[in-house]
Design a protein around this motif. Structure first.
Motif, mmCIF file in Angstrom:
data_model
loop_
_atom_site.group_PDB
_atom_site.id
_atom_site.type_symbol
_atom_site.label_atom_id
_atom_site.label_comp_id
_atom_site.label_asym_id
_atom_site.label_seq_id
_atom_site.Cartn_x
_atom_site.Cartn_y
_atom_site.Cartn_z
ATOM 1 N N ASN A 237 9.755 -3.576 5.660
ATOM 2 C CA ASN A 237 9.236 -3.519 7.026
ATOM 3 C C ASN A 237 8.082 -2.545 7.198
ATOM 4 O OD1 ASN A 237 11.083 -5.416 8.050
ATOM 5 N ND2 ASN A 237 12.669 -3.842 8.275
ATOM 6 N N LEU A 238 7.725 -1.850 6.126
ATOM 7 C CA LEU A 238 6.619 -0.894 6.221
ATOM 8 C C LEU A 238 5.282 -1.623 6.216
ATOM 9 C CD1 LEU A 238 7.739 1.921 3.710
ATOM 10 C CD2 LEU A 238 7.922 1.930 6.205
ATOM 11 N N GLU A 239 4.336 -1.076 6.964
ATOM 12 C CA GLU A 239 2.992 -1.646 6.950
ATOM 13 C C GLU A 239 2.322 -1.418 5.599
ATOM 14 O OE1 GLU A 239 0.632 -0.252 10.149
ATOM 15 O OE2 GLU A 239 1.959 -1.028 11.725
ATOM 16 N N SER A 240 2.608 -0.270 5.004
ATOM 17 C CA SER A 240 2.013 0.057 3.707
ATOM 18 C C SER A 240 3.087 0.640 2.794
ATOM 19 C CB SER A 240 0.868 1.062 3.874
ATOM 20 O OG SER A 240 0.336 1.427 2.612
ATOM 21 N N VAL A 241 3.454 -0.092 1.757
ATOM 22 C CA VAL A 241 4.472 0.353 0.807
ATOM 23 C C VAL A 241 3.806 1.239 -0.243
ATOM 24 C CG1 VAL A 241 6.148 -0.399 -0.920
ATOM 25 C CG2 VAL A 241 5.826 -1.729 1.170
ATOM 26 N N PRO A 242 4.405 2.403 -0.567
ATOM 27 C CA PRO A 242 3.826 3.245 -1.614
ATOM 28 C C PRO A 242 3.613 2.439 -2.893
ATOM 29 C CG PRO A 242 5.597 4.404 -0.498
ATOM 30 C CD PRO A 242 5.606 2.994 0.024
ATOM 31 N N PRO A 243 2.462 2.603 -3.555
ATOM 32 C CA PRO A 243 2.141 1.772 -4.726
ATOM 33 C C PRO A 243 3.240 1.754 -5.793
ATOM 34 C CG PRO A 243 0.214 3.006 -4.051
ATOM 35 C CD PRO A 243 1.347 3.502 -3.201
ATOM 36 N N LEU A 244 3.871 2.895 -6.041
ATOM 37 C CA LEU A 244 4.880 2.959 -7.100
ATOM 38 C C LEU A 244 6.154 2.193 -6.755
ATOM 39 C CD1 LEU A 244 4.615 6.691 -8.287
ATOM 40 C CD2 LEU A 244 3.748 4.647 -9.428
ATOM 41 N N LEU A 245 6.303 1.829 -5.486
ATOM 42 C CA LEU A 245 7.525 1.124 -5.062
ATOM 43 C C LEU A 245 7.287 -0.346 -4.781
ATOM 44 C CD1 LEU A 245 9.097 3.766 -2.642
ATOM 45 C CD2 LEU A 245 9.664 3.336 -5.027
ATOM 46 N N ARG A 246 6.068 -0.810 -4.933
ATOM 47 C CA ARG A 246 5.767 -2.198 -4.552
ATOM 48 C C ARG A 246 6.493 -3.215 -5.425
ATOM 49 N NH1 ARG A 246 -0.650 -1.023 -3.295
ATOM 50 N NH2 ARG A 246 -0.238 0.133 -1.372
ATOM 51 N N GLY A 247 6.824 -2.823 -6.655
ATOM 52 C CA GLY A 247 7.562 -3.737 -7.523
ATOM 53 C C GLY A 247 8.994 -3.954 -7.080
ATOM 54 N N LEU A 248 9.490 -3.103 -6.174
ATOM 55 C CA LEU A 248 10.862 -3.246 -5.683
ATOM 56 C C LEU A 248 10.949 -4.165 -4.471
ATOM 57 C CD1 LEU A 248 12.082 0.474 -5.836
ATOM 58 C CD2 LEU A 248 12.483 -1.341 -7.509
ATOM 59 N N VAL A 249 9.808 -4.452 -3.862
ATOM 60 C CA VAL A 249 9.805 -5.228 -2.625
ATOM 61 C C VAL A 249 9.674 -6.692 -2.934
ATOM 62 C CG1 VAL A 249 8.631 -5.605 -0.438
ATOM 63 C CG2 VAL A 249 8.818 -3.293 -1.358
ATOM 64 N N ARG A 250 10.572 -7.483 -2.410
ATOM 65 C CA ARG A 250 10.537 -8.918 -2.583
ATOM 66 C C ARG A 250 10.463 -9.584 -1.218
ATOM 67 N NH1 ARG A 250 9.530 -7.283 -6.779
ATOM 68 N NH2 ARG A 250 10.519 -7.641 -8.800
ATOM 69 N N ALA A 251 9.593 -10.558 -1.085
ATOM 70 C CA ALA A 251 9.497 -11.283 0.185
ATOM 71 C C ALA A 251 10.754 -12.107 0.417
ATOM 72 C CB ALA A 251 8.267 -12.193 0.178
ATOM 73 N N ASP A 252 11.189 -12.183 1.675
ATOM 74 C CA ASP A 252 12.365 -12.988 2.001
ATOM 75 C C ASP A 252 12.058 -14.468 1.794
ATOM 76 O OD1 ASP A 252 13.885 -10.815 2.719
ATOM 77 O OD2 ASP A 252 13.160 -10.838 4.787
ATOM 78 N N ALA A 253 13.051 -15.204 1.348
ATOM 79 C CA ALA A 253 12.850 -16.658 1.165
ATOM 80 C C ALA A 253 12.654 -17.324 2.518
ATOM 81 C CB ALA A 253 14.051 -17.253 0.450
ATOM 82 N N PRO A 254 11.734 -18.307 2.606
ATOM 83 C CA PRO A 254 11.496 -18.988 3.883
ATOM 84 C C PRO A 254 12.730 -19.795 4.290
ATOM 85 C CG PRO A 254 10.337 -20.090 2.091
ATOM 86 C CD PRO A 254 10.891 -18.843 1.520
#
Length: 254
Positions: A237-254
């Protein structure tokens, strides 16, 4: 052998001391802090650990003073030589870069950098089973107002990598927040500050969680690890995810 814990008069140092005796069966502990037994709760901690069968020495020592540290190490009995080091000492003095005077930078670097280097220098000829330094995630992710603290901990990370490259024991644990009363930066945060950190995707872990991560880190065979507790739902839900954590974020399935 003897396990040395620096910063043992702080909340995290005391937790580690209890963990070493109660869980790992360490029987010879050398606990240091600037005030030694005069620090609040240290007499009780010594007696508590002694009741569990440990031989505990509590010594007032500035480990950032090379001569004091050398004398401390020289006083360890030959029949229980130094076998491991846990460097948990450190102080925080937050402020904007414009306000970080040389004195404020030195005050934070000294107990981290100077002490860690002297520990390395004075023990590198010993066959240590572990050389653990307590770093901070601020050195990896950045933290507002912690330029001096981040720099000090970045040195610890580099020292652990350097030691391992030289064939020596070494691991730097870049801790996130501990939700323990008086326990590091997390224990000193106000509810407002804790809520702000939570909104950024980080939250504090309990003493049991932190100590379990300590064990995993020491057993990992890696030079640097970042034990942090991440809320992936908040990250998404963050507007800007810290670069080192972007690999942990997965988009929700439609």
């Amino acid at each position: 052998g003897t396990v040395l814990v620096t910063g043992a008069t702080g909340a995290l140092g005391r937790l580690v001391a209890r963990h070493l005796v109660g869980v790992h069966g360490v029987r010879d502990l050398l606990l240091t802090g600037r005030r030694g037994l005069a620090a609040v709760g240290m007499v009780e901690l010594r007696d508590e650990l002694a009741a569990l069968g440990a031989r505990v020495g509590v010594v007032a020592c500035d480990v950032a003073d090379r001569d004091q540290l050398r004398a401390l190490l020289a006083g360890i009995e030959a029949d229980r030589p130094l076998s491991a080091v846990v460097h948990a000492a450190g102080v925080v003095d937050d402020g904007l870069v414009s306000g970080l005077t040389p004195e404020r930078v030195s005050a934070v670097l000294r107990p981290k950098v100077d002490a860690a280097w002297y520990l390395h220098e004075l023990t590198r000829d010993l066959d240590l089973a572990a050389f653990v330094v307590f770093s901070s995630a601020s050195a990896m992710f950045g933290a507002p107002g912690q330029g001096n603290y981040a720099a000090a901990n970045a040195f610890l990370d580099a020292l652990a990598v350097s030691r391992r490259a030289a064939g020596l024991a070494g691991v730097s644990l870049a801790w996130g927040l501990w939700s323990v009363a008086g326990g590091g930066m997390g224990g000193q945060l106000s509810p407002v500050d804790q809520a702000r950190m939570s909104r950024s995707g980080f939250s504090g872990f309990t003493a049991d969680e932190g100590l379990a991560l300590l064990d995993l880190g020491v057993q990992s065979g890696r030079g640097v690890l970042a034990p942090v507790k991440v809320d992936q739902a908040r990250l998404r839900n963050l507007e800007s995810v810290p670069p080192l954590l972007r690999g942990l974020v997965r988009a929700d399935a439609p």
